[in-house]
Write a protein that holds these residues in place. Structure first.
Motif, mmCIF file in Angstrom:
data_model
loop_
_atom_site.group_PDB
_atom_site.id
_atom_site.type_symbol
_atom_site.label_atom_id
_atom_site.label_comp_id
_atom_site.label_asym_id
_atom_site.label_seq_id
_atom_site.Cartn_x
_atom_site.Cartn_y
_atom_site.Cartn_z
ATOM 1 N N VAL A 123 -32.422 3.926 -4.361
ATOM 2 C CA VAL A 123 -31.109 3.664 -4.975
ATOM 3 C C VAL A 123 -31.082 2.282 -5.619
ATOM 4 O O VAL A 123 -30.423 2.064 -6.632
ATOM 5 C CB VAL A 123 -29.961 3.860 -3.951
ATOM 6 N N LEU A 164 -19.444 -3.123 0.201
ATOM 7 C CA LEU A 164 -18.886 -1.889 0.764
ATOM 8 C C LEU A 164 -18.950 -0.774 -0.285
ATOM 9 O O LEU A 164 -17.934 -0.304 -0.777
ATOM 10 C CB LEU A 164 -17.446 -2.106 1.237
ATOM 11 N N GLY A 165 -20.185 -0.364 -0.620
ATOM 12 C CA GLY A 165 -20.386 0.732 -1.570
ATOM 13 C C GLY A 165 -20.698 2.011 -0.820
ATOM 14 O O GLY A 165 -20.164 2.242 0.271
ATOM 15 N N ARG A 166 -21.568 2.833 -1.402
ATOM 16 C CA ARG A 166 -21.897 4.132 -0.783
ATOM 17 C C ARG A 166 -22.466 3.933 0.625
ATOM 18 O O ARG A 166 -22.012 4.558 1.586
ATOM 19 C CB ARG A 166 -22.936 4.871 -1.658
ATOM 20 N N ILE A 167 -23.470 3.043 0.759
ATOM 21 C CA ILE A 167 -24.108 2.864 2.074
ATOM 22 C C ILE A 167 -23.210 2.034 2.992
ATOM 23 O O ILE A 167 -23.065 2.337 4.178
ATOM 24 C CB ILE A 167 -25.498 2.211 1.938
ATOM 25 N N ARG A 193 -16.945 -7.974 -4.764
ATOM 26 C CA ARG A 193 -16.291 -8.711 -5.853
ATOM 27 C C ARG A 193 -14.918 -8.145 -6.153
ATOM 28 O O ARG A 193 -14.016 -8.868 -6.559
ATOM 29 C CB ARG A 193 -17.176 -8.676 -7.100
ATOM 30 N N THR A 194 -14.762 -6.831 -5.940
ATOM 31 C CA THR A 194 -13.445 -6.215 -6.175
ATOM 32 C C THR A 194 -12.944 -5.581 -4.883
ATOM 33 O O THR A 194 -13.707 -4.929 -4.165
ATOM 34 C CB THR A 194 -13.551 -5.125 -7.260
ATOM 35 N N LYS A 254 -11.324 -3.030 -2.375
ATOM 36 C CA LYS A 254 -11.349 -1.561 -2.357
ATOM 37 C C LYS A 254 -10.103 -1.030 -1.647
ATOM 38 O O LYS A 254 -9.459 -1.749 -0.884
ATOM 39 C CB LYS A 254 -12.597 -1.038 -1.627
ATOM 40 N N ILE A 288 -25.510 -5.318 2.592
ATOM 41 C CA ILE A 288 -25.910 -4.043 1.981
ATOM 42 C C ILE A 288 -25.429 -3.981 0.524
ATOM 43 O O ILE A 288 -24.836 -3.009 0.077
ATOM 44 C CB ILE A 288 -25.480 -2.824 2.864
ATOM 45 N N PRO A 309 -26.649 -4.550 -3.701
ATOM 46 C CA PRO A 309 -27.885 -4.495 -4.487
ATOM 47 C C PRO A 309 -28.534 -5.881 -4.531
ATOM 48 O O PRO A 309 -27.877 -6.894 -4.258
ATOM 49 C CB PRO A 309 -27.403 -4.094 -5.891
ATOM 50 N N SER A 353 -26.945 -11.466 -9.293
ATOM 51 C CA SER A 353 -25.575 -11.727 -8.804
ATOM 52 C C SER A 353 -25.514 -11.883 -7.296
ATOM 53 O O SER A 353 -24.534 -12.408 -6.752
ATOM 54 C CB SER A 353 -24.606 -10.645 -9.276
ATOM 55 N N VAL A 366 -30.131 -5.278 5.447
ATOM 56 C CA VAL A 366 -30.775 -4.015 5.047
ATOM 57 C C VAL A 366 -30.690 -3.852 3.530
ATOM 58 O O VAL A 366 -30.879 -2.758 3.008
ATOM 59 C CB VAL A 366 -30.128 -2.789 5.737
ATOM 60 N N ASP A 376 -34.558 -5.756 7.878
ATOM 61 C CA ASP A 376 -35.408 -4.672 7.365
ATOM 62 C C ASP A 376 -36.112 -5.095 6.080
ATOM 63 O O ASP A 376 -37.054 -4.448 5.647
ATOM 64 C CB ASP A 376 -34.521 -3.441 7.085
ATOM 65 N N HIS A 435 -39.106 -2.584 6.133
ATOM 66 C CA HIS A 435 -38.360 -1.910 5.050
ATOM 67 C C HIS A 435 -38.403 -0.386 5.209
ATOM 68 O O HIS A 435 -38.961 0.330 4.367
ATOM 69 C CB HIS A 435 -38.916 -2.326 3.670
ATOM 70 N N GLY A 448 -35.482 1.448 5.854
ATOM 71 C CA GLY A 448 -34.086 1.891 5.860
ATOM 72 C C GLY A 448 -33.911 3.382 5.643
ATOM 73 O O GLY A 448 -33.119 4.039 6.322
HETATM 74 P P1 NDP Z 1 -23.404 0.709 -4.288
HETATM 75 O O1 NDP Z 1 -23.569 0.357 -5.722
HETATM 76 O O2 NDP Z 1 -22.720 1.988 -3.924
HETATM 77 O O3 NDP Z 1 -22.643 -0.476 -3.519
HETATM 78 C C1 NDP Z 1 -22.900 -1.818 -3.747
HETATM 79 C C2 NDP Z 1 -21.773 -2.636 -3.141
HETATM 80 O O4 NDP Z 1 -22.119 -4.015 -3.275
HETATM 81 C C3 NDP Z 1 -20.442 -2.435 -3.823
HETATM 82 O O5 NDP Z 1 -19.437 -2.392 -2.854
HETATM 83 C C4 NDP Z 1 -20.288 -3.675 -4.694
HETATM 84 O O6 NDP Z 1 -18.891 -3.955 -4.856
HETATM 85 C C5 NDP Z 1 -21.014 -4.717 -3.861
HETATM 86 N N1 NDP Z 1 -21.550 -5.822 -4.651
HETATM 87 C C6 NDP Z 1 -22.357 -5.752 -5.734
HETATM 88 N N2 NDP Z 1 -22.634 -6.971 -6.197
HETATM 89 C C7 NDP Z 1 -21.979 -7.846 -5.389
HETATM 90 C C8 NDP Z 1 -21.860 -9.253 -5.360
HETATM 91 N N3 NDP Z 1 -22.465 -10.034 -6.272
HETATM 92 N N4 NDP Z 1 -21.117 -9.816 -4.384
HETATM 93 C C9 NDP Z 1 -20.501 -9.051 -3.457
HETATM 94 N N5 NDP Z 1 -20.574 -7.706 -3.432
HETATM 95 C C10 NDP Z 1 -21.302 -7.112 -4.394
HETATM 96 O O7 NDP Z 1 -24.883 0.677 -3.685
HETATM 97 P P2 NDP Z 1 -25.458 1.463 -2.412
HETATM 98 O O8 NDP Z 1 -24.515 1.289 -1.283
HETATM 99 O O9 NDP Z 1 -25.868 2.818 -2.802
HETATM 100 O O10 NDP Z 1 -26.805 0.605 -2.154
HETATM 101 C C11 NDP Z 1 -26.726 -0.775 -1.914
HETATM 102 C C12 NDP Z 1 -28.094 -1.406 -1.851
HETATM 103 O O11 NDP Z 1 -28.716 -1.149 -0.614
HETATM 104 C C13 NDP Z 1 -29.141 -0.940 -2.859
HETATM 105 O O12 NDP Z 1 -28.928 -1.466 -4.151
HETATM 106 C C14 NDP Z 1 -30.425 -1.437 -2.223
HETATM 107 O O13 NDP Z 1 -30.689 -2.768 -2.632
HETATM 108 C C15 NDP Z 1 -30.098 -1.436 -0.735
HETATM 109 N N6 NDP Z 1 -30.865 -0.389 -0.025
HETATM 110 C C16 NDP Z 1 -31.765 -0.748 0.948
HETATM 111 C C17 NDP Z 1 -32.502 0.217 1.603
HETATM 112 C C18 NDP Z 1 -33.483 -0.141 2.658
HETATM 113 O O14 NDP Z 1 -34.432 0.610 2.868
HETATM 114 N N7 NDP Z 1 -33.309 -1.234 3.370
HETATM 115 C C19 NDP Z 1 -32.382 1.648 1.269
HETATM 116 C C20 NDP Z 1 -31.374 1.912 0.269
HETATM 117 C C21 NDP Z 1 -30.658 0.924 -0.340
HETATM 118 P P3 NDP Z 1 -18.352 -4.800 -6.118
HETATM 119 O O15 NDP Z 1 -19.024 -4.220 -7.335
HETATM 120 O O16 NDP Z 1 -16.870 -4.611 -6.084
HETATM 121 O O17 NDP Z 1 -18.745 -6.207 -5.865
#
Ligand code: NDP
Length: 310
Positions: free
Chosen positions: A67, A143-146, A166-167, A169, A192, A194, A198, A220, A246, A269, A271
């Protein structure tokens, strides 16, 4: 058949399905027909090196296993009209389970207790008490999908959920516009988000000091999200209590200092690394490639290139 470039490994199941639709070339092979490549299958770790993207003038689509796609320059891809896909959602539950596993291992001292039982030391005396994982104040950074899947699983532990994004929910949790403020309000900080610019070292010394000597940092997300040398120093000084990790800045290398600390839990790693979830991710990688070939429309484009879909 169209030509596909394979970067990194793929499973036999993925290869068998792809071979019905594509001629597969491996980047690891010395010569691949760059002019003919229309599709790439890669993963979140290897991404697409800039020289490879530049060398393939007819590249139309990149399908990423994972992802997180911070290893792919999606801005450059969008400018060249290259659609990029990833594998969201199918791994939410697994990564959330890994997070809970890390939290339990850290709080309940699970690994030390297991080693104590296995070594026979129990006959010389009982294991020390651990910390309860129940009724904790937990801050989720991202607080996204994971992140939401983690919050759902934490309900079973009666956690009080806080979050920073950043926004704000529409969720029944406590929002903090400031990460440092959240860190001082919670006992556990779970990262959790990306990776990428940023979030680069967004968990810095100030955040770790705010989490404090009794605080637990769980990462993670990506190694880049935490200032790793500041974390090592904070753990050594006792300014940060515990870490359960992780992901690492220069993985698969882990700083030796972390390996020797008993208040740290380390995973390589993993996860999403179960047979079932990796199979679902692999299927989605292939589904996206075949969908692009046959309908021009993919299932899960990354937001930066979604406008190129269909
Ligand atoms: P999503 O895009 O669904 O969620 C990302 C969340 O992070 C959102 O709530 C977003 O909210 C927030 N976010 C993004 N940028 C920032 C920022 N600069 N400051 C604060 N909050 C931020 O992603 P997923 O939940 O699907 O996946 C998240 C990440 O988990 C992946 O990108 C990957 O890096 C990691 N991952 C790790 C794994 C592992 O094996 N350890 C496995 C799978 C994923 P907002 O935009 O409002 O800020």
């Amino acid at each position: 058949m169209p030509d596909l470039l394979q970067i990194g490994g793929i499973t036999d199941t993925m290869r068998d399905r792809l071979a019905e639709h594509f001629t597969i070339h491996k980047l690891s092979e010395s010569a691949y027909p760059a002019d003919a490549i229309t599709h790439i299958a890669t993963n979140g770790h290897d991404g697409v090196p800039a020289d490879v993207m530049a060398a393939c003038p007819n590249l139309k689509m990149v399908s990423c296993y994972g992802v997180g796609y911070d290893a792919i320059d999606t801005k450059a891809a969008a400018e060249c009209g290259i659609l990029v896909t990833h594998t969201p959602d199918v791994l939410n539950a697994e990564v959330a389970s890994t997070t809970i596993l890390l939290m339990l291992a850290s709080f309940r001292n699970f690994l030390h207790d297991e080693a104590h039982a296995r070594s026979g030391d129990w006959e010389k005396g009982g294991a020390p008490l651990s910390r309860s994982a129940d009724n904790r104040r937990v801050g989720i950074l991202g607080l996204g999908r994971i992140g939401q899947a983690i919050a759902d699983k934490l309900e079973a532990f009666n956690a009080e959920i806080h979050y920073h994004t950043r926004t704000k929910k529409d969720v029944p949790y406590t929002y903090h516009a400031s990460l440092t403020e959240m860190a001082s309000a919670v006992e556990v900080l779970i990262c959790i988000t990306p990776g990428g610019p940023s979030t680069h070292r967004i968990v810095n010394e100030e955040v770790m000091n705010a989490l404090g000597p009794e605080g637990t940092l769980i990462n993670v997300s990506r190694g880049s999200v935490v200032d790793e040398s500041a974390m090592v120093q904070a753990l050594q000084d006792g300014r940060l209590g515990y870490a359960a990790l992780d992901v690492f800045e220069a993985e698969p290398k882990i700083p030796d200092a972390l390996k020797s600390m008993s208040n740290v839990v380390l995973l390589p790693h993993v996860g999403s690394a179960t047979h079932e979830t990796r199979a679902a991710m692999g299927a989605l990688v292939v589904d996206n490639l075949i969908a692009h070939l046959t309908t021009d429309k993919v299932h899960t484009p990354v937001p930066e290139t979604a406008h190129l879909n269909g």
